[in-house]
Design a protein around this motif. Structure first.
Motif, PDB file in Angstrom:
ATOM      1  N   VAL A   1      43.283  37.026 -25.955  1.00 39.34           N
ATOM      2  CA  VAL A   1      43.309  36.265 -27.208  1.00 39.34           C
ATOM      3  C   VAL A   1      44.187  36.956 -28.243  1.00 39.34           C
ATOM      4  O   VAL A   1      44.990  36.323 -28.928  1.00 39.34           O
ATOM      5  CB  VAL A   1      41.888  36.089 -27.766  1.00 39.34           C
ATOM      6  CG1 VAL A   1      41.920  35.308 -29.073  1.00 39.34           C
ATOM      7  CG2 VAL A   1      40.992  35.402 -26.754  1.00 39.34           C
TER       8      VAL A   1
ATOM      9  N   CYS B   1      40.268  40.574 -27.873  1.00 45.24           N
ATOM     10  CA  CYS B   1      40.522  39.965 -29.179  1.00 45.24           C
ATOM     11  C   CYS B   1      41.220  40.895 -30.158  1.00 45.24           C
ATOM     12  O   CYS B   1      41.167  40.665 -31.371  1.00 45.24           O
ATOM     13  CB  CYS B   1      39.197  39.497 -29.791  1.00 45.24           C
ATOM     14  SG  CYS B   1      38.286  38.311 -28.792  1.00 45.24           S
TER      15      CYS B   1
ATOM     16  N   GLY C   1      38.119  32.377 -31.041  1.00 41.88           N
ATOM     17  CA  GLY C   1      37.225  33.200 -30.236  1.00 41.88           C
ATOM     18  C   GLY C   1      36.208  32.387 -29.458  1.00 41.88           C
ATOM     19  O   GLY C   1      35.966  32.633 -28.276  1.00 41.88           O
TER      20      GLY C   1
ATOM     21  N   VAL D   1      37.004  37.115 -34.799  1.00 41.67           N
ATOM     22  CA  VAL D   1      37.343  36.423 -33.554  1.00 41.67           C
ATOM     23  C   VAL D   1      36.470  36.919 -32.415  1.00 41.67           C
ATOM     24  O   VAL D   1      35.945  36.134 -31.613  1.00 41.67           O
ATOM     25  CB  VAL D   1      38.835  36.609 -33.218  1.00 41.67           C
ATOM     26  CG1 VAL D   1      39.180  35.948 -31.888  1.00 41.67           C
ATOM     27  CG2 VAL D   1      39.712  36.019 -34.323  1.00 41.67           C
TER      28      VAL D   1
END
Length: 361
Positions: A296, A272, A183, A207
């Motif tokens: 991500v 995320c 992250g 994250v």
């Protein structure tokens, strides 16, 4: 040399025998490291959702018996032939991806996707000889992501081991080997928000909070946390989040909500969660002309991302990242130093355990 170098060690490990079934704490034999390998005494290990995903065998071929775990910190017990940059007693982070130092990705300044040691969730053996270093009564037990940290001892390729400051608290920095670095790096290394800019972070787990922390360090003036649980907002404030959007409280696309909040869109976004709807929202909520969205979260293998081409033509940029674009051996020691120097803070939302505790609970 370690007094146990070259010997087969017997230790406790949490072994998964079937998908979704409870792990069994039992004795396993851990063979000595072979060429370019390191045997590590795991001091602390953390639990990541990726461990749960593969334990449940969602979306991939089951591989059992297996020892899971990939976020950890420990001490080198012995090294194999050819290992020159690590020695007995070094404090280290084993990492699920590696850095061989020789391939085109490792030689590149913009990539960390090593050809030799890139993450491989379907491989349960070591590269040197195609064999497992774990066994029970002579029968092999599969590795996981080349780390298998749910064991008191594990064997890892030396290219997947980062040597760190020996003063760093291992119970804290163990989560740098996956979630936090992913992250943090997604924001600092890929999104690269400018001072005074606005950033939206989708998903406020470990994250996502690390991504918000990266935005705070970069000097973003407005950090919008997006999550379906309002309970996460208070914790997120500690990591720089200034605004909160609860996706469950809106009956229109979240990108429209964020665009309205920010006069056209945020400068950067970091997704995320791995949820496709969130990925689309993260891309479409950035401002035209200069907005950058970074993905991500990992979706299911058959998921399809769809957006209108005009969103690209209007000069929005979509990027992906792997492990926050950090090279494990080269970059992780400096990330540990950032923590030691109080530049970054860690989320308390992910548990870490003494190895001896995790295998006895």
């Amino acid at each position: 040399m370690s007094s146990t170098a070259g010997l087969i060690l017997t230790c406790k490990a949490a072994v998964a025998w079937e998908a979704g079934k409870p792990l069994i704490i039992q004795d396993v034999e851990v063979a000595p490291p072979q060429a370019m390998e390191v045997r590590i005494k795991i001091k602390y290990t953390s639990l990541c959702r990726t461990d749960l995903y593969f334990w449940e065998s969602k979306g991939q071929t089951p591989l059992f018996p297996r020892i899971f775990g990939h976020e950890a910190a420990g001490v080198v017990e012995s090294v194999g032939e050819g290992v020159s940059d690590l020695e007995v007693g070094d404090h280290v982070l084993p990492v699920f991806t590696g850095e061989c130092g020789d391939c085109r990705h490792c030689r590149s300044d913009v990539s960390n996707m090593c050809d030799l040691l890139r993450i491989n969730p379907v491989r349960g053996v070591m590269l040197a000889d195609g064999q497992s270093r774990f066994s029970i009564n002579g029968e092999p037990v599969n590795h996981f992501l080349g780390t298998s940290t749910f064991s008191e001892y594990t064997v890892v390729h030396s290219g997947c081991v980062a040597k760190i400051n020996p003063l760093a608290p291992l119970d804290k920095v163990c989560i740098l080997s996956c979630g936090v670095s992913t992250g943090l790096g997604a924001t600092l290394n890929v999104a690269k928000p400018e001072r005074g800019s606005s950033v939206a972070v989708f998903g406020l787990g470990a994250v996502g909070l690390a991504a918000a922390e990266g935005a705070r360090i970069a000097g973003a003036s407005r950090i919008i946390g997006v999550d379906r649980s309002s309970k996460r907002f208070e914790e997120a404030k500690k990591f720089g989040v200034t605004d909160f959007v609860n996706t469950s409280e809106h009956d229109r696309p979240i990108q429209e909500v964020i665009a309205e909040m920010t006069n056209g869109g945020v400068d950067r976004s970091v997704e995320c969660t791995g949820n496709i709807d969130n990925m689309i929202s993260a891309f479409e909520c950035v401002h035209d002309g200069w907005g950058v969205a970074v993905l991500v979260g990992v979706p299911s293998k058959d998921a399809v991302f769809m957006t209108k081409p005009i969103n690209v033509l209007n000069e929005r940029t979509l990027k992906g990242t792997f492990f926050g674009n950090y090279k494990p051996r080269t970059d992780l020691p400096s990330v540990v130093d950032m923590y030691m120097n109080k530049v970054i803070r860690f989320s308390s939302s992910r548990p870490s355990f003494r190895c001896v505790i995790i295998i006895r609970c």
